[in-house]
Write an enzyme that holds these catalytic residues in place. Sequence first.
Site, PDB file in Angstrom:
ATOM      1  N   GLU A 125       0.822  -1.228   0.000  1.00  0.00           N
ATOM      2  CA  GLU A 125       0.000   0.000   0.000  1.00  0.00           C
ATOM      3  C   GLU A 125       0.851   1.271   0.000  1.00  0.00           C
ATOM      4  O   GLU A 125       0.352   2.349  -0.322  1.00  0.00           O
ATOM      5  CB  GLU A 125      -0.970  -0.011   1.193  1.00  0.00           C
ATOM      6  CG  GLU A 125      -1.896  -1.213   1.108  1.00  0.00           C
ATOM      7  CD  GLU A 125      -3.078  -1.192   2.052  1.00  0.00           C
ATOM      8  OE1 GLU A 125      -3.558  -0.107   2.402  1.00  0.00           O
ATOM      9  OE2 GLU A 125      -3.515  -2.291   2.440  1.00  0.00           O
ATOM     10  N   TYR A 148      -2.882   5.146   7.135  1.00  0.00           N
ATOM     11  CA  TYR A 148      -2.181   3.879   7.399  1.00  0.00           C
ATOM     12  C   TYR A 148      -0.973   3.720   6.471  1.00  0.00           C
ATOM     13  O   TYR A 148       0.153   3.522   6.933  1.00  0.00           O
ATOM     14  CB  TYR A 148      -3.139   2.689   7.216  1.00  0.00           C
ATOM     15  CG  TYR A 148      -2.424   1.361   7.049  1.00  0.00           C
ATOM     16  CD1 TYR A 148      -1.689   0.798   8.089  1.00  0.00           C
ATOM     17  CD2 TYR A 148      -2.461   0.670   5.823  1.00  0.00           C
ATOM     18  CE1 TYR A 148      -1.013  -0.412   7.921  1.00  0.00           C
ATOM     19  CE2 TYR A 148      -1.784  -0.535   5.656  1.00  0.00           C
ATOM     20  CZ  TYR A 148      -1.065  -1.074   6.701  1.00  0.00           C
ATOM     21  OH  TYR A 148      -0.386  -2.261   6.535  1.00  0.00           O
ATOM     22  N   LYS A 152       3.168   3.652   7.195  1.00  0.00           N
ATOM     23  CA  LYS A 152       4.053   2.544   6.828  1.00  0.00           C
ATOM     24  C   LYS A 152       5.179   3.037   5.902  1.00  0.00           C
ATOM     25  O   LYS A 152       6.322   2.590   6.006  1.00  0.00           O
ATOM     26  CB  LYS A 152       3.257   1.431   6.145  1.00  0.00           C
ATOM     27  CG  LYS A 152       2.276   0.694   7.034  1.00  0.00           C
ATOM     28  CD  LYS A 152       2.908  -0.108   8.162  1.00  0.00           C
ATOM     29  CE  LYS A 152       3.644  -1.334   7.693  1.00  0.00           C
ATOM     30  NZ  LYS A 152       4.131  -2.160   8.838  1.00  0.00           N
TER      31      LYS A 152
HETATM   32  P1  NAD Z   1      -2.680  -7.087  13.143  1.00  0.00           P
HETATM   33  O1  NAD Z   1      -3.408  -5.796  13.323  1.00  0.00           O
HETATM   34  O2  NAD Z   1      -3.455  -8.355  13.072  1.00  0.00           O
HETATM   35  O3  NAD Z   1      -1.607  -7.267  14.305  1.00  0.00           O
HETATM   36  C1  NAD Z   1      -0.821  -6.225  14.781  1.00  0.00           C
HETATM   37  C2  NAD Z   1      -0.189  -6.664  16.105  1.00  0.00           C
HETATM   38  O4  NAD Z   1       0.652  -5.598  16.563  1.00  0.00           O
HETATM   39  C3  NAD Z   1      -1.220  -6.916  17.213  1.00  0.00           C
HETATM   40  O5  NAD Z   1      -0.903  -8.124  17.886  1.00  0.00           O
HETATM   41  C4  NAD Z   1      -1.050  -5.719  18.144  1.00  0.00           C
HETATM   42  O6  NAD Z   1      -1.366  -6.008  19.495  1.00  0.00           O
HETATM   43  C5  NAD Z   1       0.419  -5.391  17.942  1.00  0.00           C
HETATM   44  N1  NAD Z   1       0.734  -3.987  18.264  1.00  0.00           N
HETATM   45  C6  NAD Z   1       0.060  -2.875  17.868  1.00  0.00           C
HETATM   46  N2  NAD Z   1       0.640  -1.776  18.375  1.00  0.00           N
HETATM   47  C7  NAD Z   1       1.719  -2.192  19.094  1.00  0.00           C
HETATM   48  C8  NAD Z   1       2.732  -1.528  19.836  1.00  0.00           C
HETATM   49  N3  NAD Z   1       2.744  -0.197  19.968  1.00  0.00           N
HETATM   50  N4  NAD Z   1       3.686  -2.275  20.430  1.00  0.00           N
HETATM   51  C9  NAD Z   1       3.701  -3.625  20.329  1.00  0.00           C
HETATM   52  N5  NAD Z   1       2.746  -4.314  19.653  1.00  0.00           N
HETATM   53  C10 NAD Z   1       1.773  -3.612  19.033  1.00  0.00           C
HETATM   54  O7  NAD Z   1      -1.807  -6.887  11.823  1.00  0.00           O
HETATM   55  P2  NAD Z   1      -1.382  -7.924  10.701  1.00  0.00           P
HETATM   56  O8  NAD Z   1      -2.428  -7.962   9.653  1.00  0.00           O
HETATM   57  O9  NAD Z   1      -0.922  -9.180  11.353  1.00  0.00           O
HETATM   58  O10 NAD Z   1      -0.130  -7.154  10.075  1.00  0.00           O
HETATM   59  C11 NAD Z   1       1.172  -7.337  10.603  1.00  0.00           C
HETATM   60  C12 NAD Z   1       2.149  -6.465   9.828  1.00  0.00           C
HETATM   61  O11 NAD Z   1       2.114  -6.812   8.447  1.00  0.00           O
HETATM   62  C13 NAD Z   1       1.826  -4.974   9.891  1.00  0.00           C
HETATM   63  O12 NAD Z   1       3.036  -4.257  10.024  1.00  0.00           O
HETATM   64  C14 NAD Z   1       1.164  -4.681   8.561  1.00  0.00           C
HETATM   65  O13 NAD Z   1       1.405  -3.346   8.158  1.00  0.00           O
HETATM   66  C15 NAD Z   1       1.876  -5.663   7.660  1.00  0.00           C
HETATM   67  N6  NAD Z   1       1.117  -6.123   6.479  1.00  0.00           N
HETATM   68  C16 NAD Z   1      -0.138  -6.611   6.622  1.00  0.00           C
HETATM   69  C17 NAD Z   1      -0.834  -7.081   5.509  1.00  0.00           C
HETATM   70  C18 NAD Z   1      -2.227  -7.666   5.627  1.00  0.00           C
HETATM   71  O14 NAD Z   1      -2.847  -7.956   4.601  1.00  0.00           O
HETATM   72  N7  NAD Z   1      -2.750  -7.891   6.814  1.00  0.00           N
HETATM   73  C19 NAD Z   1      -0.235  -7.022   4.245  1.00  0.00           C
HETATM   74  C20 NAD Z   1       1.075  -6.510   4.137  1.00  0.00           C
HETATM   75  C21 NAD Z   1       1.730  -6.077   5.278  1.00  0.00           C
HETATM   76  P1  TYD Z   2      -9.150  -4.479   3.802  1.00  0.00           P
HETATM   77  O1  TYD Z   2      -9.320  -5.917   4.179  1.00  0.00           O
HETATM   78  O2  TYD Z   2      -9.513  -3.421   4.788  1.00  0.00           O
HETATM   79  O3  TYD Z   2      -7.645  -4.320   3.291  1.00  0.00           O
HETATM   80  P2  TYD Z   2      -6.912  -3.029   2.583  1.00  0.00           P
HETATM   81  O4  TYD Z   2      -7.799  -1.855   2.658  1.00  0.00           O
HETATM   82  O5  TYD Z   2      -5.706  -2.880   3.431  1.00  0.00           O
HETATM   83  O6  TYD Z   2      -6.635  -3.478   1.192  1.00  0.00           O
HETATM   84  O7  TYD Z   2     -10.003  -4.200   2.489  1.00  0.00           O
HETATM   85  C1  TYD Z   2      -9.795  -4.962   1.305  1.00  0.00           C
HETATM   86  C2  TYD Z   2     -10.698  -4.377   0.232  1.00  0.00           C
HETATM   87  O8  TYD Z   2     -12.063  -4.629   0.596  1.00  0.00           O
HETATM   88  C3  TYD Z   2     -10.582  -2.872   0.069  1.00  0.00           C
HETATM   89  O9  TYD Z   2     -10.739  -2.548  -1.312  1.00  0.00           O
HETATM   90  C4  TYD Z   2     -11.762  -2.332   0.862  1.00  0.00           C
HETATM   91  C5  TYD Z   2     -12.810  -3.434   0.709  1.00  0.00           C
HETATM   92  N1  TYD Z   2     -13.748  -3.563   1.853  1.00  0.00           N
HETATM   93  C6  TYD Z   2     -15.125  -3.556   1.625  1.00  0.00           C
HETATM   94  O10 TYD Z   2     -15.599  -3.426   0.487  1.00  0.00           O
HETATM   95  N2  TYD Z   2     -15.949  -3.673   2.706  1.00  0.00           N
HETATM   96  C7  TYD Z   2     -15.481  -3.793   3.974  1.00  0.00           C
HETATM   97  O11 TYD Z   2     -16.301  -3.876   4.933  1.00  0.00           O
HETATM   98  C8  TYD Z   2     -14.067  -3.836   4.194  1.00  0.00           C
HETATM   99  C9  TYD Z   2     -13.505  -3.958   5.565  1.00  0.00           C
HETATM  100  C10 TYD Z   2     -13.240  -3.711   3.090  1.00  0.00           C
END
Ligand code: NAD
Ligand code: TYD
Length: 336
Positions: A125, A148, A152
């Site tokens: 992103e 967000y 990042k």
């Molecule tokens: P998540 O929100 O499920 O988990 C985040 C974790 O970080 C939680 O356990 C939370 O308690 C902890 N946390 C938050 N603030 C904190 C702080 N100040 N100190 C210590 N711990 C803290 O997130 P996720 O989906 O598992 O994502 C993990 C990482 O991967 C993130 O950095 C996110 O940007 C990155 N990422 C996520 C995705 C995705 O699709 N979910 C994709 C690419 C990158």
């Molecule tokens: P999301 O899972 O929040 O991931 P990101 O925004 O980080 O890509 O959303 C994935 C896609 O789904 C994004 O285009 C927004 C859309 N979305 C909905 O249409 N409805 C919803 O309730 C949510 C949470 C996301």
Amino acid sequence: MRVLVTGGAGFIGSNFIRHFLTAHPDSEVVNFDLLTYAGNLENLRELEHEPRYEFVKGDIADDKSVTNVMRDVDAVVNFAAESHVDRSIHDPRAFIRTNVLGTQVLLTAARERDVSRFVQVSTDEVYGSLGPTGAFTEETPLAPNSPYSASKAAADMLVRAAFHTYRAPVIVTRCSNNYGPFQFPEKLIPLMIANALEGKPLPVYGDGMNVRDWIYVGDHCEAIDRVLEAGRPGEIYNVGASNERPNLDIVRRILSELKKPESLITYVKDRPGHDRRYAIDSTKIQRELGWKPKHSLDDGLRETVQWYLDRRAWWERIRTGEYLAYYKKQYGSDAT
Ligand code: NAD
Ligand code: TYD
């Protein structure tokens, strides 16, 4: 090797810890997590008595506890973050504190403690939104559009600066949208599964044609493991599985898997500044480190839907309290 995993109680971090301890029987993991709304120790319950695993509750933005926990650590993998775009639109402050300041605190402590490897888990992103063709490469200029993704991107720049200024052994990974077990049900796929199972409306933003590039969480974890092992300091590695799909397509697949009617789909107000399309070119990590994804979207989605069916208690327990307050603010109605 003793690895400090931050944010290990969240979705990807908990999957990574499970993978890492299994794949490396001689390694140890310290999980440092603040346990925000997204952190859940239930995600790692089976490791409670594992001698190679330790949990420490703490905040990555707090210098003292970070310096303490970094004692005797060989490597750091930073997952800790505020991770939900919609929440960042309501209030970006926690995103700046954790994602930006927290990353700098970790980088500084890692340097003081002479940590030999630091992997920053970033996101596609940071590149912003694509037109109808093309894919993000590691050279694509950063153009984040949400608070967000801006936070990042700022963290990525601090990691870059640590390499150029101090020759810190840092590496950045930028992955596309993950899905799989233990994902918090505020994100698209688990939210749609949970709502469908409860016969609730499935809130699709805008026209439902925004495109995301999906990867199974286990494949992302294997990529991070490869980067930790063999990635080159100062480099960026894109991670993705070339599964671009419009949101509506994903929502329809979930409904069909669960044998629920498409009449549950409800179009709601679009997300402000909603990125239209993401697509990741992961040629570099595939060529340089020999990583490739193992799960097709069909198989991964089927497994994920089954996991949420089998682990109903896990997500039902989450859909209370703070979650309901957030849901009401975001969607203007109750989730239950
Ligand atoms: P998540 O929100 O499920 O988990 C985040 C974790 O970080 C939680 O356990 C939370 O308690 C902890 N946390 C938050 N603030 C904190 C702080 N100040 N100190 C210590 N711990 C803290 O997130 P996720 O989906 O598992 O994502 C993990 C990482 O991967 C993130 O950095 C996110 O940007 C990155 N990422 C996520 C995705 C995705 O699709 N979910 C994709 C690419 C990158
Ligand atoms: P999301 O899972 O929040 O991931 P990101 O925004 O980080 O890509 O959303 C994935 C896609 O789904 C994004 O285009 C927004 C859309 N979305 C909905 O249409 N409805 C919803 O309730 C949510 C949470 C996301």
